[in-house]
Write an enzyme that holds these catalytic residues in place. Structure first.
Site, PDB file in Angstrom:
ATOM      1  N   SER A 277       4.966 -13.204  32.609  1.00 24.81           N
ATOM      2  CA  SER A 277       5.164 -14.598  33.035  1.00 24.81           C
ATOM      3  C   SER A 277       3.912 -15.443  32.798  1.00 24.81           C
ATOM      4  O   SER A 277       3.994 -16.557  32.255  1.00 24.81           O
ATOM      5  CB  SER A 277       5.593 -14.674  34.499  1.00 24.81           C
ATOM      6  OG  SER A 277       4.704 -13.951  35.327  1.00 24.81           O
ATOM      7  N   HIS A 307       9.771  -6.761  34.720  1.00 29.22           N
ATOM      8  CA  HIS A 307       8.747  -7.632  35.331  1.00 29.22           C
ATOM      9  C   HIS A 307       9.251  -8.054  36.725  1.00 29.22           C
ATOM     10  O   HIS A 307       9.559  -7.211  37.554  1.00 29.22           O
ATOM     11  CB  HIS A 307       8.476  -8.794  34.367  1.00 29.22           C
ATOM     12  CG  HIS A 307       7.313  -9.671  34.733  1.00 29.22           C
ATOM     13  ND1 HIS A 307       6.296  -9.278  35.550  1.00 29.22           N
ATOM     14  CD2 HIS A 307       7.008 -10.961  34.363  1.00 29.22           C
ATOM     15  CE1 HIS A 307       5.409 -10.258  35.676  1.00 29.22           C
ATOM     16  NE2 HIS A 307       5.827 -11.293  34.977  1.00 29.22           N
ATOM     17  N   HIS A 353       3.076   0.756  36.002  1.00 21.78           N
ATOM     18  CA  HIS A 353       2.449  -0.532  35.698  1.00 21.78           C
ATOM     19  C   HIS A 353       1.819  -0.504  34.314  1.00 21.78           C
ATOM     20  O   HIS A 353       1.371   0.554  33.852  1.00 21.78           O
ATOM     21  CB  HIS A 353       1.379  -0.890  36.740  1.00 21.78           C
ATOM     22  CG  HIS A 353       1.084  -2.354  36.778  1.00 21.78           C
ATOM     23  ND1 HIS A 353       0.116  -2.927  35.988  1.00 21.78           N
ATOM     24  CD2 HIS A 353       1.651  -3.369  37.478  1.00 21.78           C
ATOM     25  CE1 HIS A 353       0.105  -4.237  36.210  1.00 21.78           C
ATOM     26  NE2 HIS A 353       1.023  -4.540  37.119  1.00 21.78           N
ATOM     27  N   ARG A 362      -1.375  -4.830  46.378  1.00 21.68           N
ATOM     28  CA  ARG A 362      -0.345  -5.719  46.928  1.00 21.68           C
ATOM     29  C   ARG A 362       0.718  -4.900  47.654  1.00 21.68           C
ATOM     30  O   ARG A 362       1.331  -5.370  48.614  1.00 21.68           O
ATOM     31  CB  ARG A 362       0.291  -6.557  45.804  1.00 21.68           C
ATOM     32  CG  ARG A 362      -0.702  -7.452  45.072  1.00 21.68           C
ATOM     33  CD  ARG A 362      -0.095  -8.101  43.861  1.00 21.68           C
ATOM     34  NE  ARG A 362       0.322  -7.124  42.855  1.00 21.68           N
ATOM     35  CZ  ARG A 362       0.904  -7.429  41.699  1.00 21.68           C
ATOM     36  NH1 ARG A 362       1.164  -8.702  41.406  1.00 21.68           N
ATOM     37  NH2 ARG A 362       1.241  -6.489  40.831  1.00 21.68           N
ATOM     38  N   ASP A 408       6.422  -4.656  43.731  1.00 20.68           N
ATOM     39  CA  ASP A 408       7.859  -4.818  43.967  1.00 20.68           C
ATOM     40  C   ASP A 408       8.480  -3.690  44.780  1.00 20.68           C
ATOM     41  O   ASP A 408       9.587  -3.834  45.296  1.00 20.68           O
ATOM     42  CB  ASP A 408       8.584  -4.929  42.620  1.00 20.68           C
ATOM     43  CG  ASP A 408       8.101  -6.127  41.822  1.00 20.68           C
ATOM     44  OD1 ASP A 408       7.990  -7.205  42.426  1.00 20.68           O
ATOM     45  OD2 ASP A 408       7.792  -5.968  40.627  1.00 20.68           O
TER      46      ASP A 408
HETATM   47  N1  NMX Z   1      10.482   5.035  35.830  1.00 21.22           N
HETATM   48  C1  NMX Z   1      10.842   5.703  34.716  1.00 21.22           C
HETATM   49  N2  NMX Z   1      10.142   5.716  33.581  1.00 21.22           N
HETATM   50  C2  NMX Z   1       8.997   5.041  33.579  1.00 21.22           C
HETATM   51  C3  NMX Z   1       8.524   4.343  34.700  1.00 21.22           C
HETATM   52  C4  NMX Z   1       9.330   4.349  35.854  1.00 21.22           C
HETATM   53  N3  NMX Z   1       8.984   3.669  36.962  1.00 21.22           N
HETATM   54  N4  NMX Z   1       7.338   3.767  34.391  1.00 21.22           N
HETATM   55  C5  NMX Z   1       7.090   4.091  33.105  1.00 21.22           C
HETATM   56  N5  NMX Z   1       8.092   4.846  32.605  1.00 21.22           N
HETATM   57  C6  NMX Z   1       8.253   5.348  31.245  1.00 21.22           C
HETATM   58  C7  NMX Z   1       8.366   4.182  30.286  1.00 21.22           C
HETATM   59  O1  NMX Z   1       9.670   3.635  30.278  1.00 21.22           O
HETATM   60  C8  NMX Z   1       7.931   4.825  28.987  1.00 21.22           C
HETATM   61  O2  NMX Z   1       9.022   5.579  28.505  1.00 21.22           O
HETATM   62  P1  NMX Z   1       9.371   5.630  26.920  1.00 21.22           P
HETATM   63  O3  NMX Z   1       8.140   6.189  26.271  1.00 21.22           O
HETATM   64  O4  NMX Z   1      10.552   6.525  26.868  1.00 21.22           O
HETATM   65  O5  NMX Z   1       9.636   4.224  26.496  1.00 21.22           O
HETATM   66  C9  NMX Z   1       6.846   5.788  29.452  1.00 21.22           C
HETATM   67  O6  NMX Z   1       7.087   6.040  30.840  1.00 21.22           O
HETATM   68  C10 NMX Z   1       5.445   5.267  29.285  1.00 21.22           C
HETATM   69  O7  NMX Z   1       5.351   4.025  29.932  1.00 21.22           O
HETATM   70  P2  NMX Z   1       3.957   3.491  30.565  1.00 21.22           P
HETATM   71  O8  NMX Z   1       2.998   3.380  29.442  1.00 21.22           O
HETATM   72  O9  NMX Z   1       3.588   4.331  31.721  1.00 21.22           O
HETATM   73  O10 NMX Z   1       4.367   2.071  31.146  1.00 21.22           O
HETATM   74  P3  NMX Z   1       4.496   0.665  30.390  1.00 21.22           P
HETATM   75  O11 NMX Z   1       3.171   0.013  30.396  1.00 21.22           O
HETATM   76  O12 NMX Z   1       5.164   0.832  29.072  1.00 21.22           O
HETATM   77  O13 NMX Z   1       5.520  -0.091  31.349  1.00 21.22           O
HETATM   78  C11 NMX Z   1       6.414  -0.824  33.430  1.00 21.22           C
HETATM   79  C12 NMX Z   1       5.140  -0.580  32.603  1.00 21.22           C
HETATM   80  C13 NMX Z   1       6.029  -1.574  34.686  1.00 21.22           C
HETATM   81  C14 NMX Z   1       7.359  -1.704  32.605  1.00 21.22           C
HETATM   82  C15 NMX Z   1       7.067   0.535  33.744  1.00 21.22           C
HETATM   83  O14 NMX Z   1       6.204   1.302  34.539  1.00 21.22           O
HETATM   84  C16 NMX Z   1       8.401   0.380  34.427  1.00 21.22           C
HETATM   85  O15 NMX Z   1       9.424   0.240  33.735  1.00 21.22           O
HETATM   86  N6  NMX Z   1       8.456   0.405  35.799  1.00 21.22           N
HETATM   87  C17 NMX Z   1       9.671   0.169  36.530  1.00 21.22           C
HETATM   88  C18 NMX Z   1       9.995  -1.313  36.549  1.00 21.22           C
HETATM   89  C19 NMX Z   1       9.035  -2.064  37.451  1.00 21.22           C
HETATM   90  O16 NMX Z   1       8.768  -1.681  38.588  1.00 21.22           O
HETATM   91  N7  NMX Z   1       8.533  -3.210  36.968  1.00 21.22           N
HETATM   92  C20 NMX Z   1       7.705  -4.084  37.791  1.00 21.22           C
HETATM   93  C21 NMX Z   1       6.237  -4.194  37.330  1.00 21.22           C
HETATM   94  C22 NMX Z   1       5.491  -5.122  38.236  1.00 21.22           C
HETATM   95  N8  NMX Z   1       5.944  -6.504  38.106  1.00 21.22           N
HETATM   96  O17 NMX Z   1       6.252  -7.147  39.078  1.00 21.22           O
HETATM   97  O18 NMX Z   1       5.995  -7.029  36.990  1.00 21.22           O
HETATM   98  C1  MLT Z   2       2.527  -9.018  37.798  1.00 17.33           C
HETATM   99  O1  MLT Z   2       2.278  -9.324  38.972  1.00 17.33           O
HETATM  100  O2  MLT Z   2       2.546  -9.873  36.894  1.00 17.33           O
HETATM  101  C2  MLT Z   2       2.932  -7.608  37.499  1.00 17.33           C
HETATM  102  O3  MLT Z   2       2.278  -6.695  38.306  1.00 17.33           O
HETATM  103  C3  MLT Z   2       2.945  -7.249  36.041  1.00 17.33           C
HETATM  104  C4  MLT Z   2       1.638  -7.186  35.318  1.00 17.33           C
HETATM  105  O4  MLT Z   2       0.569  -7.452  35.834  1.00 17.33           O
HETATM  106  O5  MLT Z   2       1.710  -6.806  34.120  1.00 17.33           O
END
Ligand code: NMX
Ligand code: MLT
Length: 473
Positions: A277, A307, A353, A362, A408
């Protein structure tokens, strides 16, 4: 007199923050305390020339210093770990979490003015901090609160634009449409059409940003009441602070809910510049699109499930656990449920993350809020159980870089406790809060004359050729 007041404030703040373990990043903030008391815009007027000179000097003296190497992994992998943005209002450390202008969340809770003694920070104080790098006095925060309240009028066509959508449309769609309709009143767009000199860009940007920050809670509350309370809107109460008034307009007048809203808005406001964002807002703003256009774009990024929408997903997921296994689910059953989610190709929402490698501070401060105010809430207890169960499972999965909870993972159960049970609405709250961070940086983007964002992209053919050449060299 002014000097004396600054020195006293400094001494008081130093002794209050003095006990905190990690103060190195706060040094600049403490140094910046010595300044005269003025209104927010005047403070910026004083700060901007200093910061413009600082940036010019950085560019001329260190413009060619290398910050790192770009790898193919980074290009393919969402630019993870690639330093490529200037973002002044906050900085994220993978281990420690966010610092707003050098201050951690516990430090903000200590030094920012609160509505009640020892209570949660007023978001207006955080806004002041983000914009100026200085901790405001209670009086300055009250003045900003009034200024925002006086800017909060929303024209009827904004409500009409929202009403043109079916009431079943996702709340983020309604909210972003409302923000787009607010754009009609953009001062920046008007000034640009009238040929404003670029050295003055920040001034109409400031007006748009403060107006936008003032108006988004009204639009957000309208969406909530339209969707869930038969369109029975509650007018704003100018005597209340920003967080309390938002809670009031949503229909929640419980004092604890107001405190939660102040905390919620403070901690979701900013998370350095690379998150989807913030980055989107900055990118769109770099084309000199006005703050409404930039922020509406940012909201569309926030609405994605990886996100901001994750806060909705967390509560829905927790409710599905309860529905299937009951509130008193054992840790073994919970573990099984987590595996079932993973095995069906889904993520565990609220965990992981892009940058953080420890439990999000947080999450920690929301957990502390829950321990203080709702320790026996069954869903909070389930969230606590998940904190024990999920990280080992994600670690066992073997590919997740951060198995710990993010912001979250906790917010939904707190809101649910005070009666805000409609999970699909939660990302709108995140959006209201994020206006503080994105808009603060947009003002600085224009003040510093930051460039149009335009990174280089390449094709797979280009990467193949480049890598072949590199390996044969
Ligand atoms: N559950 C399942 N798989 C996960 C999770 C999770 N919570 N977190 C990471 N992975 C997987 C990810 O999908 C990836 O799989 P693949 O190689 O098959 O594509 C692998 O682990 C490596 O990912 P990372 O490098 O650890 O994480 P990345 O930086 O790519 O993504 C998020 C970060 C936040 C997108 C990821 O951790 C996620 O999908 N979390 C769940 C959704 C979430 O809570 N998002 C909110 C973030 C905070 N916000 O408010 O923005
Ligand atoms: C945020 O607050 O924007 C989330 O934790 C995602 C991020 O920092 O990448």
């Amino acid at each position: 007199m002014v000097f004396f007041r600054s020195v006293t404030a400094l001494t008081r703040l130093r002794s209050r923050v003095g006990q905190q373990s990690s103060l190195s990043n706060s040094v600049r903030w403490i140094q910046m305390q010595c300044s005269t008391d003025m209104d927010l815009k005047s403070q910026l007027q004083e700060l901007i020339p200093e910061q413009q000179d600082r940036l010019k000097k950085l560019k001329s003296e260190h413009g060619k210093v290398q910050l790192g190497n770009i790898t193919v992994d980074m290009v393919i992998g969402g630019m993870r770990g690639m330093t490529g943005l200037l973002w002044e209002t906050s900085l994220l450390d993978p281990e420690e979490g966010i610092r707003f202008r050098g201050l951690s969340i516990p430090e903000c809770q200590k030094v920012l003015p609160a509505a009640q003694s020892g209570g949660e920070p007023l978001p207006e104080g955080l806004l002041w901090l983000l914009l100026t790098g200085k901790v405001p006095s209670k009086e300055q925060v009250e003045a900003l609160s009034k200024d925002l309240a006086n800017r909060a009028a929303v024209p009827d066509y904004v409500y009409n634009a929202i009403d043109a959508l079916p009431s079943t449309a996702h709340p983020m769609t309604q909210f972003a449409s409302g923000v787009m309709a607010l754009q009609v009143q953009s001062e920046f767009q008007k000034a640009y059409e009238n040929g404003i000199h670029k050295s003055k860009f920040w001034e109409p940007t400031y007006e748009d940003c403060l107006n936008l920050i003032a108006r988004v809670p009204v639009v957000a509350a309208y969406v909530y009441r339209r969707m869930y309370k038969n369109g029975d809107s509650i007018p704003s109460d100018k005597s209340l602070d920003y967080g309390a008034n938002f809670s009031h307009m949503l229909g929640f007048d419980d004092d604890k809910m107001k405190e939660l809203m102040r905390l919620y808005i403070t901690i979701h406001s900013d998370h350095e510049g690379g998150n989807v964002s913030a980055h989107t807002g900055h990118l769109v703003g770099s084309a000199l699109s006005d703050p409404y256009l930039s922020f509406a774009a940012a909201l569309n990024g926030l609405a994605g499930p990886l996100h901001g929408l994750a806060n909705q997903e967390v509560l829905l997921w927790i409710k599905s656990v309860v529905e299937e296994c009951g509130e008193n689910i054992s840790k073994d059953q919970l573990k099984e449920y987590v595996w079932k989610t993973l095995n069906s190709g889904k993520v565990v929402p609220g965990y992981g993350h892009g940058v953080l490698r420890k439990t999000d501070p947080r999450y920690v401060c929301q957990r502390e809020f829950a321990l203080k105010h709702l320790p026996n809430d069954p869903l909070f207890q389930l969230v606590s159980k998940l904190y024990e169960v999920v990280p080992p499972v994600l670690t066992e999965l073997g590919k997740v870089k951060n198995p710990w909870p993010n912001v979250d993972a906790h917010s939904g159960v707190l809101l649910n406790h005070y009666g805000l049970t409609e999970a699909r609405y939660y990302t709108v709250l995140f959006g209201v809060s994020r206006s503080l961070g994105i808009c603060s940086q947009l003002i600085w983007d224009r003040a510093l004359g930051l460039a149009l964002e335009r990174p280089k992209s390449v094709t797979m053919d280009w990467l193949d050729a480049f890598c072949k050449k590199a390996s044969s060299a």
